[in-house]
Every structure is written in structure tokens, then in C-alpha cells.
Design a protein around this motif. Structure first.
Motif, mmCIF file in Angstrom:
data_model
loop_
_atom_site.group_PDB
_atom_site.id
_atom_site.type_symbol
_atom_site.label_atom_id
_atom_site.label_comp_id
_atom_site.label_asym_id
_atom_site.label_seq_id
_atom_site.Cartn_x
_atom_site.Cartn_y
_atom_site.Cartn_z
ATOM 1 N N TRP A 224 -2.866 -1.356 -4.890
ATOM 2 C CA TRP A 224 -3.874 -1.456 -3.846
ATOM 3 C C TRP A 224 -4.662 -3.022 -4.189
ATOM 4 O O TRP A 224 -5.514 -3.427 -3.560
ATOM 5 N N THR B 289 0.798 -1.147 0.020
ATOM 6 C CA THR B 289 -0.041 -0.022 -0.085
ATOM 7 C C THR B 289 0.985 1.317 0.135
ATOM 8 O O THR B 289 0.384 2.384 -0.475
ATOM 9 N N GLU B 290 1.957 1.217 0.664
ATOM 10 C CA GLU B 290 2.896 2.483 0.662
ATOM 11 C C GLU B 290 3.449 2.550 -0.685
ATOM 12 O O GLU B 290 3.610 3.710 -1.070
#
Length: 142
Positions: free
Chosen positions: A129, A124-125
Motif C-alpha cells: 500500500w 495493491t494486488e
């Protein structure tokens, strides 16, 4: 009267040898890289069983497969990777493949969630997604 001949000029020809060499190198590169990708997805891990879920048939999406062993060892592209490097590795893959990329997590069924969480956070960083888990059907479980 002499008729002029253009025998000295000849036609311009291209040397095809370098192009053929490049094509063969590209073929070898893609064969080797596809073999490594298949090998990574077939690493022997006792996957967890799941009652629900569906088989993903969309092969058009770029995919990064990460294997997590029972002791928490992370294996990406056939090599052990520390959790601190995951964000930059995922970000590099995202830049290369674009926004349509998926992280596929294959983990040992004995792996605690504490070892899976850093992988999900790193994805996610990096702006990825789409995260999927590899599981097996209960009837296929040993």
C-alpha cells in the motif's frame, strides 16, 4: 612414580577456515546487491517536476524501485519485466521483506498514466500500500 601427561589428547580446536569463507561470501553478496540497488535508482530518466512533495528520509523501509520508460517499458532490478509478472514479483518481495515495503515508481516525464496504472494496480494486488513517485524540484528541472 610416573606422572601421567595428557599430551596425547590435546584440546579440541575448531577449524575457522570455512566460517571465514562464508563471512567473505556474505560480504561480497551484500556489496554487489547494494551496488545494484543504487545503480537502479540512478538510471538516467527525465523525471517529472513537482511543485509539492517532500523528501523521504526513512531508509529503514524495504523498497522496490521500478523504472518506466517513455514507451512504457518496465524495468525492475535492471531487467525488462512484462506487466503480467509484476504482481508475483511484488508479492515475492513482500514475502521476503514483510509488510513494511514500498514501491518507488520512477517514470519518464513523457510517460502517459496508462503505463503507470498497471504498476500501481499490481502493487495493491500484491498487498503493498505504500507507493511513492520519484520527482524533481521545478528549479532542478532542465
Amino acid at each position: 612414580m610416573r606422572v601421567p601427561t595428557n599430551l596425547k589428547r590435546g584440546e579440541a580446536e575448531f577449524n575457522m577456515t570455512p566460517m571465514i569463507d562464508v563471512v567473505f561470501l556474505l560480504i561480497i553478496f551484500f556489496l554487489v546487491s547494494s551496488h545494484l540497488a543504487k545503480q537502479e535508482a540512478q538510471m538516467p530518466l527525465p523525471l517529472p517536476a513537482a511543485e509539492s512533495g517532500h523528501e523521504i528520509v526513512d531508509d529503514q523501509m524495504a523498497r522496490v524501485v521500478i523504472n518506466i520508460e517513455a514507451d512504457g517499458t518496465l524495468i525492475l532490478a535492471g531487467r525488462r519485466v512484462p506487466a503480467e509478472q509484476l504482481v508475483e514479483r511484488f508479492a515475492a518481495e513482500r514475502e521476503r521483506s514483510g509488510d513494511s515495503i514500498e514501491v518507488r515508481i520512477r517514470c519518464d516525464r513523457a510517460t502517459p498514466y496508462a503505463n503507470v496504472k498497471p504498476v500501481m494496480l499490481a502493487a495493491t494486488e500484491a498487498g503493498i500500500w505504500s507507493i511513492a513517485f520519484s520527482v524533481i524540484r521545478p528549479e532542478d528541472a532542465p
